[in-house]
Design a protein around this motif. Structure first.
Motif, PDB file in Angstrom:
ATOM      1  N   VAL A  22       0.937  -1.264   0.099  1.00  0.00           N
ATOM      2  CA  VAL A  22       0.084   0.014  -0.043  1.00  0.00           C
ATOM      3  C   VAL A  22       0.891   1.260   0.144  1.00  0.00           C
ATOM      4  CG1 VAL A  22      -1.622   1.170   1.327  1.00  0.00           C
ATOM      5  CG2 VAL A  22      -2.073  -1.039   1.255  1.00  0.00           C
ATOM      6  N   PRO A  24       3.902   3.287  -1.194  1.00  0.00           N
ATOM      7  CA  PRO A  24       4.862   3.635  -2.173  1.00  0.00           C
ATOM      8  C   PRO A  24       6.316   3.826  -1.843  1.00  0.00           C
ATOM      9  CG  PRO A  24       3.622   5.557  -2.245  1.00  0.00           C
ATOM     10  CD  PRO A  24       3.131   4.565  -1.070  1.00  0.00           C
ATOM     11  N   ASN A  26       8.263   5.897  -2.904  1.00  0.00           N
ATOM     12  CA  ASN A  26       8.544   7.419  -2.886  1.00  0.00           C
ATOM     13  C   ASN A  26       7.404   8.353  -2.323  1.00  0.00           C
ATOM     14  OD1 ASN A  26       6.548   7.392  -4.732  1.00  0.00           O
ATOM     15  ND2 ASN A  26       7.325   8.442  -6.465  1.00  0.00           N
ATOM     16  N   VAL A  94       5.062  13.389  -7.301  1.00  0.00           N
ATOM     17  CA  VAL A  94       3.790  13.341  -8.102  1.00  0.00           C
ATOM     18  C   VAL A  94       4.297  13.908  -9.389  1.00  0.00           C
ATOM     19  CG1 VAL A  94       1.702  14.447  -8.566  1.00  0.00           C
ATOM     20  CG2 VAL A  94       2.239  13.818  -6.069  1.00  0.00           C
ATOM     21  N   ARG A 223      -0.105  20.728 -13.872  1.00  0.00           N
ATOM     22  CA  ARG A 223      -0.302  19.509 -13.218  1.00  0.00           C
ATOM     23  C   ARG A 223      -1.368  19.308 -12.221  1.00  0.00           C
ATOM     24  NH1 ARG A 223       3.607  15.156 -13.993  1.00  0.00           N
ATOM     25  NH2 ARG A 223       2.167  13.254 -13.698  1.00  0.00           N
ATOM     26  N   MET A 227      -6.418  18.322 -12.369  1.00  0.00           N
ATOM     27  CA  MET A 227      -6.715  17.316 -11.322  1.00  0.00           C
ATOM     28  C   MET A 227      -7.706  17.740 -10.568  1.00  0.00           C
ATOM     29  SD  MET A 227      -3.798  15.143  -9.247  1.00  0.00           S
ATOM     30  CE  MET A 227      -2.769  15.378 -10.280  1.00  0.00           C
ATOM     31  N   PHE A 228      -7.410  19.083  -9.880  1.00  0.00           N
ATOM     32  CA  PHE A 228      -8.394  19.584  -8.853  1.00  0.00           C
ATOM     33  C   PHE A 228      -9.822  19.968  -9.505  1.00  0.00           C
ATOM     34  CE2 PHE A 228      -4.556  21.131  -6.328  1.00  0.00           C
ATOM     35  CZ  PHE A 228      -4.503  20.107  -5.611  1.00  0.00           C
ATOM     36  N   LEU A 230     -11.063  18.739 -12.459  1.00  0.00           N
ATOM     37  CA  LEU A 230     -11.385  17.521 -13.291  1.00  0.00           C
ATOM     38  C   LEU A 230     -11.573  18.185 -14.614  1.00  0.00           C
ATOM     39  CD1 LEU A 230     -11.847  14.793 -12.572  1.00  0.00           C
ATOM     40  CD2 LEU A 230     -14.153  14.794 -12.377  1.00  0.00           C
ATOM     41  N   LYS A 349      -5.581  22.810  -0.532  1.00  0.00           N
ATOM     42  CA  LYS A 349      -5.746  21.977  -1.336  1.00  0.00           C
ATOM     43  C   LYS A 349      -4.580  20.789  -0.972  1.00  0.00           C
ATOM     44  CE  LYS A 349      -8.026  21.325  -4.222  1.00  0.00           C
ATOM     45  NZ  LYS A 349      -9.328  21.190  -4.298  1.00  0.00           N
ATOM     46  N   PHE A 353      -4.753  17.319   1.512  1.00  0.00           N
ATOM     47  CA  PHE A 353      -4.215  16.083   0.913  1.00  0.00           C
ATOM     48  C   PHE A 353      -3.221  15.263   1.761  1.00  0.00           C
ATOM     49  CE2 PHE A 353      -0.864  14.457  -1.718  1.00  0.00           C
ATOM     50  CZ  PHE A 353      -1.692  13.273  -2.404  1.00  0.00           C
ATOM     51  N   TRP A 356      -5.017  13.725   4.626  1.00  0.00           N
ATOM     52  CA  TRP A 356      -5.932  12.673   4.408  1.00  0.00           C
ATOM     53  C   TRP A 356      -4.973  11.342   3.911  1.00  0.00           C
ATOM     54  CZ3 TRP A 356      -6.836   9.124   0.266  1.00  0.00           C
ATOM     55  CH2 TRP A 356      -7.759   8.339   0.262  1.00  0.00           C
ATOM     56  N   TYR A 357      -4.064  11.524   2.918  1.00  0.00           N
ATOM     57  CA  TYR A 357      -3.155  10.610   2.250  1.00  0.00           C
ATOM     58  C   TYR A 357      -2.407   9.853   3.586  1.00  0.00           C
ATOM     59  CZ  TYR A 357       0.282   8.661  -0.624  1.00  0.00           C
ATOM     60  OH  TYR A 357       1.074   7.555  -1.656  1.00  0.00           O
ATOM     61  N   GLY A 361      -6.003   7.644   4.066  1.00  0.00           N
ATOM     62  CA  GLY A 361      -5.834   6.918   3.064  1.00  0.00           C
ATOM     63  C   GLY A 361      -5.562   5.317   3.383  1.00  0.00           C
TER      64      GLY A 361
ATOM     65  N   GLU B  23     -10.539  13.052  -3.743  1.00  0.00           N
ATOM     66  CA  GLU B  23     -10.838  14.415  -4.317  1.00  0.00           C
ATOM     67  C   GLU B  23     -12.185  14.861  -4.599  1.00  0.00           C
ATOM     68  OE1 GLU B  23      -8.404  16.847  -3.968  1.00  0.00           O
ATOM     69  OE2 GLU B  23      -9.801  18.222  -4.967  1.00  0.00           O
ATOM     70  N   THR B  52      -6.525  11.198 -14.329  1.00  0.00           N
ATOM     71  CA  THR B  52      -5.298  11.951 -14.878  1.00  0.00           C
ATOM     72  C   THR B  52      -3.949  11.248 -14.496  1.00  0.00           C
ATOM     73  OG1 THR B  52      -4.267  13.918 -15.144  1.00  0.00           O
ATOM     74  CG2 THR B  52      -5.124  13.658 -13.048  1.00  0.00           C
ATOM     75  N   GLY B  54      -0.253  10.581 -13.319  1.00  0.00           N
ATOM     76  CA  GLY B  54       0.194  11.223 -12.265  1.00  0.00           C
ATOM     77  C   GLY B  54      -0.460  11.726 -10.978  1.00  0.00           C
ATOM     78  N   PRO B  56      -2.016  11.985  -7.679  1.00  0.00           N
ATOM     79  CA  PRO B  56      -1.310  11.790  -6.427  1.00  0.00           C
ATOM     80  C   PRO B  56      -1.815  10.738  -5.572  1.00  0.00           C
ATOM     81  CG  PRO B  56      -2.263  14.130  -6.274  1.00  0.00           C
ATOM     82  CD  PRO B  56      -2.464  13.313  -7.705  1.00  0.00           C
ATOM     83  N   MET B  57      -3.434  10.368  -6.044  1.00  0.00           N
ATOM     84  CA  MET B  57      -4.280   9.456  -5.301  1.00  0.00           C
ATOM     85  C   MET B  57      -3.776   8.206  -5.639  1.00  0.00           C
ATOM     86  SD  MET B  57      -5.417  10.958  -2.806  1.00  0.00           S
ATOM     87  CE  MET B  57      -6.006  12.714  -2.223  1.00  0.00           C
ATOM     88  N   HIS B  59      -1.622   5.799  -5.184  1.00  0.00           N
ATOM     89  CA  HIS B  59      -1.321   4.788  -4.143  1.00  0.00           C
ATOM     90  C   HIS B  59      -2.547   4.527  -3.095  1.00  0.00           C
ATOM     91  CE1 HIS B  59       2.596   4.220  -5.817  1.00  0.00           C
ATOM     92  NE2 HIS B  59       2.644   5.822  -6.033  1.00  0.00           N
ATOM     93  N   ALA B  60      -3.288   5.603  -2.779  1.00  0.00           N
ATOM     94  CA  ALA B  60      -4.173   5.531  -1.784  1.00  0.00           C
ATOM     95  C   ALA B  60      -5.377   4.733  -2.588  1.00  0.00           C
ATOM     96  CB  ALA B  60      -4.915   6.929  -1.637  1.00  0.00           C
ATOM     97  N   GLY B  63      -4.191   1.007  -2.791  1.00  0.00           N
ATOM     98  CA  GLY B  63      -4.375   0.621  -1.392  1.00  0.00           C
ATOM     99  C   GLY B  63      -5.703   0.206  -1.156  1.00  0.00           C
ATOM    100  N   LEU B  66      -6.723  -2.973  -2.871  1.00  0.00           N
ATOM    101  CA  LEU B  66      -6.078  -4.287  -2.304  1.00  0.00           C
ATOM    102  C   LEU B  66      -6.902  -4.591  -1.008  1.00  0.00           C
ATOM    103  CD1 LEU B  66      -2.301  -3.341  -2.991  1.00  0.00           C
ATOM    104  CD2 LEU B  66      -3.677  -5.056  -3.998  1.00  0.00           C
TER     105      LEU B  66
END
Lengths: 434, 98
Positions: A22, A24, A26, A94, A223, A227-228, A230, A349, A353, A356-357, A361, B23, B52, B54, B56-57, B59-60, B63, B66
């Protein structure tokens, strides 16, 4: 092929393999960006309080007063640059698939940066030249060490998308900008003509703001905004144009020769690059699939609008130079304030994150977890943004009008906004699963 | 596919409903991020994508897959395979969900 629960696809036999971890390799440590953000928020508040204290001088257009220079550096070096360094520590895995090359060096750089600002600002206010040099040396170490760390990280990346190139450009200006700054610090008490000093200050300020802050903004926004928001289907060409023009403009500006024509060429390139960046930001917002915009993105959008306003003022303010100091002060207040709004929005943001991560997560799929946006009150975040925007608008308007009570009142709003941002971000950082 | 595998297959899809994109706030099935589920014996293989490249979520979400699928009765081993073809687009989400 897309499949839904109503129409599950056929089985896909897979070769046996162990269950993937679960965590990573990095995954960035939350501590490193955390210490940067904590220090940056403290400097944000200090800078806002400083605005209250220098309101009278700002109202008279005192551009070269050491107290004002001190407040400017609290914002630029303390709030904006430390936020960028912290965000990059989190963002690099990222963006380029690599965590920061040397984390201990980043900690050392952060400590030197904080110490450097304290020395530098104290020296400016107290008129202590020795302390000024100590501050300049510590800050130079911070900038150059981060540049080396960033370059070493980028060299390990296997792909080179737009974000990679913006960060490579940033690494170059992380070296150029402090070199300019040290030269200015050593000549602070010299007898250079005011027009000559203004040209040097303008070149130093814009090389830093464009070469570091704007290039990072272009790379990060490219980047993260899709994402934020969508956002899908937006052309990415403006971002590439922006990168090329901003880098070229900042590079021309940094050249130690050329005089007036150099400045004209550089600012024309920078203006076009900034417009391209704003167009890119607009396209991302226009092509967003999520129509509701959260408080963080609203504040970031306000920052982008503020940058556009500053861009409109720039030709007049920089063209007149020291002939109209009030206009010049108003321009810098507009520009730095707008960047501050953009940065403050991204805290809503990035910090949720990270929290949460790392805390929620690992519980995905095991128990019900909140959304990232549910880690804070949307209403309070909107109020926070409103305070900052109101403060910024008041500061800009009063600076142009030379109205000291208005400047002081708006600065109080800005202080309230900074205090609320600190309270909100601290509360988010403390959120844990029940 | 045996009857037991079909039952596990349906349970895996239901389990994936518990994995959210934090997100966006929707689960990965509703978002159309699950491209396929295969069950062979006690092994479940899930092909999934991200909104998208890259993200960042990643791995979450991986996980979460899994952990959620790993708790399904009849599943002994889970493979979460990130795929980029076809590239996800908002039209893949369940209508009206975004």
């Amino acid at each position: 092929m897309h499949a839904s629960l109503q129409a599950p696809p056929a089985a896909i036999p897979r070769p046996a393999a162990p269950v993937t971890s679960v965590s990573p390799d990095n995954a960035p440590s939350p501590r490193l960006p955390g210490v940067h953000f904590a220090a940056a928020l403290a400097f944000f508040l200090a800078g806002a309080l400083g605005l209250v204290l220098v309101a009278d001088e700002l109202a008279t257009g005192s551009f070269f007063v050491p107290r004002i220079v001190a407040v400017v550096h609290l914002f630029v070096l303390g709030w904006i640059i430390l936020s960028i360094f912290g965000a990059l520590c989190q963002f690099l895995p990222v963006a380029v698939g690599q965590r920061l090359r040397w984390e201990p060096l980043a900690y050392a750089g952060c400590a030197a940066h904080v110490g450097g600002i304290v020395c530098f600002v104290s020296a400016l206010v107290g008129g202590n030249r020795g302390l000024l040099y100590v501050g300049a040396a510590l800050l130079s170490f911070s900038f150059v060490s981060f540049a080396i760390n960033l370059a070493a990280t980028l060299l390990r990346a296997s792909e080179r998308p737009l974000t990679w190139w913006t960060l490579a450009g940033t690494a170059i200006f992380l070296v150029i900008t402090p070199a300019y700054g040290v030269a200015l610090a050593m000549n602070l008490h010299g007898d250079a003509a005011i027009a000559e000093r203004f040209a040097t200050v303008a070149a130093h300020a814009h090389a830093g703001i464009i070469g570091i802050v704007f290039l990072v903004m272009v790379g990060v926004a490219h980047r993260l905004l899709p994402m934020f928001l969508l956002s899908h289907g937006a052309s990415e060409r403006p971002a590439w144009i922006s990168l090329a023009l901003l880098f070229a403009g900042a590079l021309v500006l940094s050249a130690p020769w050329g005089g007036g024509p150099k400045l004209a060429v550089a600012f024309a390139l920078i203006a076009m690059g900034a417009i391209a960046f704003l167009v890119q930001g607009f396209l991302f917002f226009k092509h967003r699939m999520r129509k509701a915009i959260d408080p963080g993105m609203r504040l970031a959008a306000a920052g982008l609008i503020g940058i556009a306003i500053a861009l409109l003022i720039a030709p007049f303010a920089l063209g007149r130079g020291v002939a109209n100091l009030q206009l010049l002060v108003g321009y810098f207040v507009a520009l730095l304030g707008a960047i501050s709004l953009f940065v403050a929005g991204h805290y809503y943001k990035i910090v949720p994150f990270i929290v949460w991560y790392h805390r929620f997560g690992p519980l995905v799929g095991i128990q019900k977890v909140p959304k990232v946006a549910e880690l804070y009150s949307e209403k309070l975040a909107l109020l926070n943004g409103a305070l900052l925007v109101a403060g910024w608008l008041g500061l800009v308007g009063s600076a142009f009008a030379g109205f000291a009570p208005g400047l002081r009142g708006a600065a109080v709003f800005f202080v309230a906004g900074a205090l609320m941002e600190i309270a909100m971000i601290t509360a988010i950082a403390r959120r844990k699963p029940a | 596919m045996t009857e037991a595998e079909q039952l596990t297959h349906d349970r895996v899809w239901a389990a994936l409903r518990h994995v959210i994109d934090p997100e966006i706030g929707l689960d990965i099935v509703t978002l159309g991020l699950v491209y396929g589920v295969g069950v062979t014996g006690g092994t479940a293989a899930i092909d999934f994508s991200l909104t998208t490249p890259g993200c960042p979520m990643e791995h979450a979400i991986r996980g979460g897959i899994l952990q959620s699928v790993g708790r399904v009765t009849g599943v002994e081993e889970v493979h979460a395979n990130l795929v980029w073809e076809p590239r996800w687009h908002p039209g893949m989400a369940e209508p009206g969900s975004l």
